[in-house]
Design an enzyme around this catalytic site. Structure first.
Site, PDB file in Angstrom:
ATOM      1  N   THR A 367       0.731  -1.309   0.034  1.00 46.43           N
ATOM      2  CA  THR A 367      -0.030   0.068  -0.019  1.00 46.43           C
ATOM      3  C   THR A 367       0.944   1.162  -0.062  1.00 46.43           C
ATOM      4  O   THR A 367       0.694   2.262  -0.749  1.00 46.43           O
ATOM      5  CB  THR A 367      -0.953  -0.103   1.300  1.00 46.43           C
ATOM      6  OG1 THR A 367      -1.700  -1.082   1.254  1.00 46.43           O
ATOM      7  CG2 THR A 367      -1.830   1.291   1.325  1.00 46.43           C
ATOM      8  N   GLN A 397      -6.310  -2.186  -2.060  1.00 44.94           N
ATOM      9  CA  GLN A 397      -5.570  -0.937  -2.143  1.00 44.94           C
ATOM     10  C   GLN A 397      -4.776  -0.292  -3.154  1.00 44.94           C
ATOM     11  O   GLN A 397      -3.991  -1.050  -3.880  1.00 44.94           O
ATOM     12  CB  GLN A 397      -4.514  -1.180  -0.930  1.00 44.94           C
ATOM     13  CG  GLN A 397      -5.284  -1.534   0.305  1.00 44.94           C
ATOM     14  CD  GLN A 397      -5.370  -3.121   0.418  1.00 44.94           C
ATOM     15  OE1 GLN A 397      -5.486  -3.654  -0.402  1.00 44.94           O
ATOM     16  NE2 GLN A 397      -5.522  -3.316   1.763  1.00 44.94           N
ATOM     17  N   ASP A 420      -8.577   3.311  -0.567  1.00 44.91           N
ATOM     18  CA  ASP A 420      -7.338   4.143  -0.231  1.00 44.91           C
ATOM     19  C   ASP A 420      -6.806   5.083  -1.065  1.00 44.91           C
ATOM     20  O   ASP A 420      -5.564   5.215  -1.275  1.00 44.91           O
ATOM     21  CB  ASP A 420      -6.136   2.976   0.332  1.00 44.91           C
ATOM     22  CG  ASP A 420      -6.574   1.850   1.096  1.00 44.91           C
ATOM     23  OD1 ASP A 420      -7.583   2.194   1.760  1.00 44.91           O
ATOM     24  OD2 ASP A 420      -5.700   1.123   1.645  1.00 44.91           O
ATOM     25  N   ASP A 441     -12.547   3.330   2.837  1.00 46.64           N
ATOM     26  CA  ASP A 441     -11.601   3.912   3.621  1.00 46.64           C
ATOM     27  C   ASP A 441     -10.597   4.686   2.639  1.00 46.64           C
ATOM     28  O   ASP A 441      -9.256   4.780   2.571  1.00 46.64           O
ATOM     29  CB  ASP A 441     -10.822   2.617   3.877  1.00 46.64           C
ATOM     30  CG  ASP A 441     -11.250   1.634   4.828  1.00 46.64           C
ATOM     31  OD1 ASP A 441     -12.619   1.866   5.385  1.00 46.64           O
ATOM     32  OD2 ASP A 441     -10.881   0.434   4.875  1.00 46.64           O
ATOM     33  N   ARG A 518     -14.706   4.270  10.144  1.00 45.02           N
ATOM     34  CA  ARG A 518     -14.393   3.063  10.779  1.00 45.02           C
ATOM     35  C   ARG A 518     -13.072   2.776  11.335  1.00 45.02           C
ATOM     36  O   ARG A 518     -12.130   3.663  10.866  1.00 45.02           O
ATOM     37  CB  ARG A 518     -14.686   1.623  10.285  1.00 45.02           C
ATOM     38  CG  ARG A 518     -13.855   1.581   8.803  1.00 45.02           C
ATOM     39  CD  ARG A 518     -14.061   0.285   8.190  1.00 45.02           C
ATOM     40  NE  ARG A 518     -13.429  -0.197   7.141  1.00 45.02           N
ATOM     41  CZ  ARG A 518     -13.212  -1.382   6.647  1.00 45.02           C
ATOM     42  NH1 ARG A 518     -13.802  -2.400   7.182  1.00 45.02           N
ATOM     43  NH2 ARG A 518     -12.599  -1.668   5.630  1.00 45.02           N
ATOM     44  N   TRP A 520      -9.775   1.916  12.036  1.00 44.93           N
ATOM     45  CA  TRP A 520      -8.485   0.896  11.447  1.00 44.93           C
ATOM     46  C   TRP A 520      -7.779   0.796  12.548  1.00 44.93           C
ATOM     47  O   TRP A 520      -7.296  -0.532  12.762  1.00 44.93           O
ATOM     48  CB  TRP A 520      -7.845   1.796  10.578  1.00 44.93           C
ATOM     49  CG  TRP A 520      -6.755   0.963   9.899  1.00 44.93           C
ATOM     50  CD1 TRP A 520      -6.602  -0.335   9.659  1.00 44.93           C
ATOM     51  CD2 TRP A 520      -5.486   1.731   9.345  1.00 44.93           C
ATOM     52  NE1 TRP A 520      -5.501  -0.503   8.993  1.00 44.93           N
ATOM     53  CE2 TRP A 520      -4.794   0.572   8.619  1.00 44.93           C
ATOM     54  CE3 TRP A 520      -4.996   2.938   9.133  1.00 44.93           C
ATOM     55  CZ2 TRP A 520      -3.483   0.937   8.146  1.00 44.93           C
ATOM     56  CZ3 TRP A 520      -3.925   3.279   8.471  1.00 44.93           C
ATOM     57  CH2 TRP A 520      -3.142   2.108   7.984  1.00 44.93           C
TER      58      TRP A 520
END
Length: 602
Positions: A367, A397, A420, A441, A518, A520
């Protein structure tokens, strides 16, 4: 050396041949001459002894002058034994360590004789805690190097060890800067930099856990668990020192807003001081170099990376401005750690576009490395451009922009991706009037980042794996310790979906669930203040990560948001309404100290 005494035979109290008045010189001329000779000889001996005495005294003085360690000899002329280190001031150490998450580990690490000075000031204890963390970090780097040396032929382990060595070098630099900042009284900077140092150590530990197939790696994982705790202890002391000063008795263990702990605040969000409006991208900058996709007489470079490489490596305070003309630049751009104060200025969103497609679906890709643009140098700024990662949602990702730049400002920029999209990895970042688009996310990391007047857009996934609907979380903040001064703050932002996505949502609202965030990591922190939340936001507002993980330690706050998605009556019980008297904690000036480094005046 003792002073010599005169021989008794020629002392002042002794009798001499000339001492008696009865001795008459004319009786024996030979005896008279002998007496004279005796007197002369005695005088010479006396002068010789006096000379020896003077020489001995001067010689000794000279030796003492050139050898300070012998200035205070003992009676037998031997140097005294070295003074043993003072016993550790356990009471003061214990008080300071009570303000950490791991007090017993803290006390043990600081109890070595000489580790903490006698009767220490609180700052001296903090310095000692930083020193312990630093020395263990150096040991950790050696362990990672050993793993790399023994991992030839193992691609995954080699990749993880290589990235570990890179980010641990950043941890080392930030720790060194922290120690200097504590000395100079810049406690906010110290906390920001130590927060980053801790994040890098944790990231290495997390990476090692994915390749724990040898005893060497397993042992190193255990070592890094201890290192993370030591660094967290030092950071905890800094938080208490910032909040309570030298009164160590008042220091407390790290706590969150849900525990009733609120940091001190300065200018308010609505004070009318104009502070918020006066912060952002500086005006009046002049380009140093220009980039044109197809070249030209006024353009020195054809790629953005070439222009970045031309920036000086010195620790300069003057900005290096790169003007990027309209065009689509298909390249991976890296602004390395030594390139400070690099500035990108484009011709506008959608006109100047830097694009890539790296993603973790590719062999050996992480990532961190998937970013189209990755920035490490402090003081990075950008305006009027688009950065995108075109990897599809099924590629998982795929980062468009990753930043580890402290004092970073991005204004009127667009970030496009799926999962991401924007990796705000560490340190203090300010995004103003930006457009950020993704689905899973898509704003994540462990930075202290403020997003002001931004459009946050959920995009369609076009996923073959999730036909008919899916869950999306806008944010996934990664704070790992309550003492870290990190979190995501959204001020006056709009939360909506792209036109394409809203058509999908309206056709099947039950099949599309969208959440503000949320957790992580364990102490995830995200707040939305004065934002407009459209109907696509689920009534419960926030999404768990995995079961009840982090639900007791996170802080998710909301304050005076508007729009159909802002109603709090059905919110999850582990989210919070920010008290009005504390909302100023999240201003740009208070949360990331942007009033000190983000003035619009160049």
């Amino acid at each position: 050396m003792d002073s010599p005494t005169l021989p008794h035979s020629i002392s002042a109290s002794s009798s001499t041949p000339f001492a008696s008045a009865a001795v008459k010189p004319h009786r024996n001329k030979l005896l008279s001459r002998n007496g004279i000779l005796i007197i002369i000889a005695a005088s010479c001996i006396l002068l010789l002894l006096i000379s020896l005495l003077i020489y001995a005294t001067v010689s000794k003085s000279s030796r003492n002058h050139h050898n300070p360690s012998h200035q205070t000899p003992t009676s037998d002329d031997h140097p005294p034994p070295e003074t043993p280190p003072s016993p550790p001031p356990i009471a003061q150490i214990r008080l300071a360590c009570n303000a950490t998450r791991f007090p017993d580990h803290c006390v043990a690490s600081l109890s070595k004789p000489g580790q903490v000075p006698p009767d220490p000031k609180p700052v001296q204890i903090i310095h000692s805690a930083i020193s312990v963390s630093y020395e263990n970090l150096k040991s950790g780097q050696s362990k990672i190097q050993s793993i790399l040396d023994s991992s030839a032929g193992n691609r995954n382990r080699t990749n993880i060890a290589t990235i570990c060595l890179e980010i641990l070098s950043y941890s080392q630099h930030r720790t060194e800067s922290t120690d200097i900042a504590v000395t100079s009284g810049d406690i906010k900077d110290a906390r920001a930099w130590m927060s980053a140092a801790l994040a890098y150590q944790f990231d290495c530990w997390s990476g090692l856990k994915t390749v724990n197939d040898t005893k060497q790696v397993v042992d190193t994982i255990t070592f890094f668990e201890g290192l993370v705790n030591l660094t967290g202890n030092a950071l905890s002391m800094m938080l208490s020192f910032d909040s309570f000063g030298d009164d160590v008795v008042s220091w407390i263990r790290p706590a969150t807003e849900r525990d009733g702990f609120w940091e001190k605040a300065g200018p308010s969000l609505g004070s009318g001081t104009g502070t918020e409006a006066s912060l952002g991208f500086p005006s009046g900058l002049t380009e140093d170099v220009t980039v044109c996709k197809n070249g030209g007489k006024d353009c020195k470079y054809k790629t953005v990376q070439e222009a970045v490489d031309s920036a000086p490596d010195t620790n300069r305070t003057v900005k290096f401005v790169i003007r990027i003309r309209e065009g689509v630049y298909e390249e991976t751009v890296r602004v390395p750690f030594e390139k400070k104060n690099v500035v990108f200025i484009g011709d506008g969103m959608g006109k100047t576009v830097i694009t890539g497609s790296l993603n973790v679906g590719q062999p050996g890709m992480t990532t961190f490395e998937s970013a189209t643009v990755g920035v490490l140098g402090d003081g990075f700024m950008a305006r009027d451009l688009t950065i995108e990662n075109t990897a599809g949602a099924d590629a998982h990702q795929a980062v468009a922009f990753r930043s580890d730049s402290d004092f970073s400002v991005l204004e009127n920029c667009e970030f496009l991706g799926n999962q991401d999209t924007l990796y705000a990895h560490s340190l203090r970042q300010f995004y103003k009037q930006c457009r950020i688009q993704g689905n899973v996310d898509f704003i994540f990391g462990n930075s202290a980042a403020v997003f002001q007047d931004c459009d946050i857009l959920i995009a369609s996934k076009h996923s073959k794996l999730e036909q008919g609907g899916a869950n999306n979380a806008i944010t996934a903040h990664g704070r790992i310790d309550a003492s870290q001064s990190t979190g995501f703050v959204f001020l006056n932002c709009s939360i909506n979906g792209t036109e394409e996505y809203m058509k999908e949502f309206q056709a099947n609202p039950e099949g599309h669930k969208n959440f503000l965030g949320r957790p992580w990591k364990e102490f995830s922190r995200t707040v939305f203040v004065n934002c407009n939340l459209e109907s696509l936001i689920s009534p419960d507002g926030w999404m768990p990560w995995n079961g009840d993980f982090a639900l007791k330690t996170l802080y998710y706050g909301e304050y005076k948001n508007t729009g159909p998605g802002s109603v709090r009556s059905s919110r999850v019980p582990w989210s919070s309404e920010i008290p009005e008297k504390h909302v100023d904690v999240y201003s740009v000036a208070n949360f990331i100290q942007a009033d000190e480094w983000a003035s619009t005046t160049a």
